[in-house]
Design a protein around this motif. Structure first.
Motif: not given
Length: 381
Positions: A104-105, A107-108, A134-135, A138, A140, A362-364
């Motif tokens: 996610k980091s 990608k963002d 999805r990951d 999130e 992909t 969620h990744p967060s």
């Protein structure tokens, strides 16, 4: 102006690769050196990647260099620094093994090249029943290709512990009856963070909020049962909760040495490879908690500024091949469950079975839990 020109050149190269045929890409890849940043904490993984490097050299004249990292977040930080410095081509990283918060980091922050999956011939044999798009919730968006399946499982010696805890509630009760025998890896290390997430899921009955980005206003309320649990566990944990294993490999060693009763791994077949390597007794076996195993897909991706994009594409496609996936899934070699359809697998990889799965938060949540753990317990040595 220089920065703008670098971005334009990178964009043109990206367009050119997408427009090329696979035959053209494999030809361009010949002679390239692919610097592959991947976790280096497992001898089984390292041995497998050495084999893959030999195959890629023989079959495609590609030099695959395994850059061993303890946490792929180190690589993400390097890529952020390269982007800030305007290094939009000839980057130092050509391929990464990622998932979750690191994906996610990246990608963002626009650190990934792609989408790539539709460019890969072996994408057509990936198992569509797996959550490969999805990951950690999130999407992909084709920016990473699936490589294997991970599940959080526990390993024990059934001759010494024939009725292991079937839930985290039972795990705490066991630790109180048998002090100094239970522990977990030190967060934010991946296995330690996974332990925290799985524990929080059980303690909150998988609160719906875990599937959403962390809300700081409710974080303390949702996670209070987790910290209360750990406060109790640490008083009776291995070394009184003042020291924690560095990761799964150290836990396996502690289990083999008889210092602890349960080890943690994110590979449901890791016990077989460890037994084959003489690292664990033949009486050890793995299991998942009764509610299932925290499950995710791990992926391969290419940084936006990779120097050897063609070589990385060919390497990823090879790692998705029946040959490579069957060897990776071999219970005596690595045992990492495959992501391609079963009919394309051979040997023990085709017989591998997964435990009932529990979705990742969620990744967060991984980042937030790791930071809070460090604030509360990070001073312990």
């Amino acid at each position: 102006m220089k920065n703008w020109l670098a971005l334009l050149c990178a964009s043109l190269l990206s367009f050119a690769l997408h427009a090329q045929s696979w035959q053209d890409i494999t030809q361009q890849a010949r002679g390239e050196t692919v610097y592959f940043h991947a976790w280096g904490g497992s001898q089984e993984v390292n041995n497998y990647l050495r084999w893959a490097a030999v195959q890629l050299k023989q079959q495609h004249d590609i030099n695959l260099v395994h850059v061993k990292v303890s946490d792929i977040a180190e690589t993400a930080s390097r890529l952020v620094a390269e982007k800030a410095a305007g290094r939009h081509d000839a980057g130092s990283v050509d391929m990464v093994w990622i998932n979750g918060a690191n994906f996610k980091s990246m990608k963002d922050n626009g650190l990934l090249y792609g989408p790539i999956v539709d460019m890969l011939p072996n994408w057509t044999i990936v198992d569509p029943s797996l959550p490969v798009d999805r990951d950690f919730a999130e999407p992909t968006e084709g920016l990473e290709a699936p490589w294997g399946v991970g599940q959080l499982v526990f390993i024990h010696d059934h001759q010494k512990l024939n009725n292991p805890p079937q839930s985290f509630a039972e795990l705490l009760s066991y630790a109180k009856v048998y002090p100094n025998r239970i522990t977990y890896p030190r967060p934010p290390e991946f296995h330690g963070a996974s332990f925290l997430k799985a524990l929080l899921i059980e303690l909150t009955a998988n609160d719906a909020a875990l599937g959403l980005p962390v809300d700081q206003a409710s974080f303390a309320i949702i996670t209070k049962p987790l910290w209360d649990y750990l406060d109790q566990l640490h008083t009776v944990a291995w070394r009184s909760g003042r020291q924690f294993p560095s990761g799964s490999s150290e836990m396996l060693q502690l289990l083999d040495d008889g210092q602890i009763d349960l080890a943690i791994t994110f590979n449901p077949n890791a016990v077989f490879a460890a037994q084959a390597a003489g690292k664990l007794s033949k009486s050890t076996q793995s299991y998942a908690m009764q509610n299932g195993a925290l499950t995710n897909i791990h992926f391969l991706a290419i940084p936006w500024n990779a120097n050897a994009k063609a070589g990385a594409l060919v390497a990823i496609n090879f790692l998705l091949s029946p040959e490579a996936q069957s060897r990776k899934g071999d219970l005596a070699i690595w045992g990492d469950p495959a992501v391609i359809q079963r009919q394309h697998l051979s040997g023990s990889a085709s017989r591998s079975k997964l435990y009932p799965s529990i979705d990742e938060p969620h990744p967060s949540w991984q980042t937030a839990l790791g930071e809070e753990w460090q604030r509360r317990y990070g001073h312990r040595q």
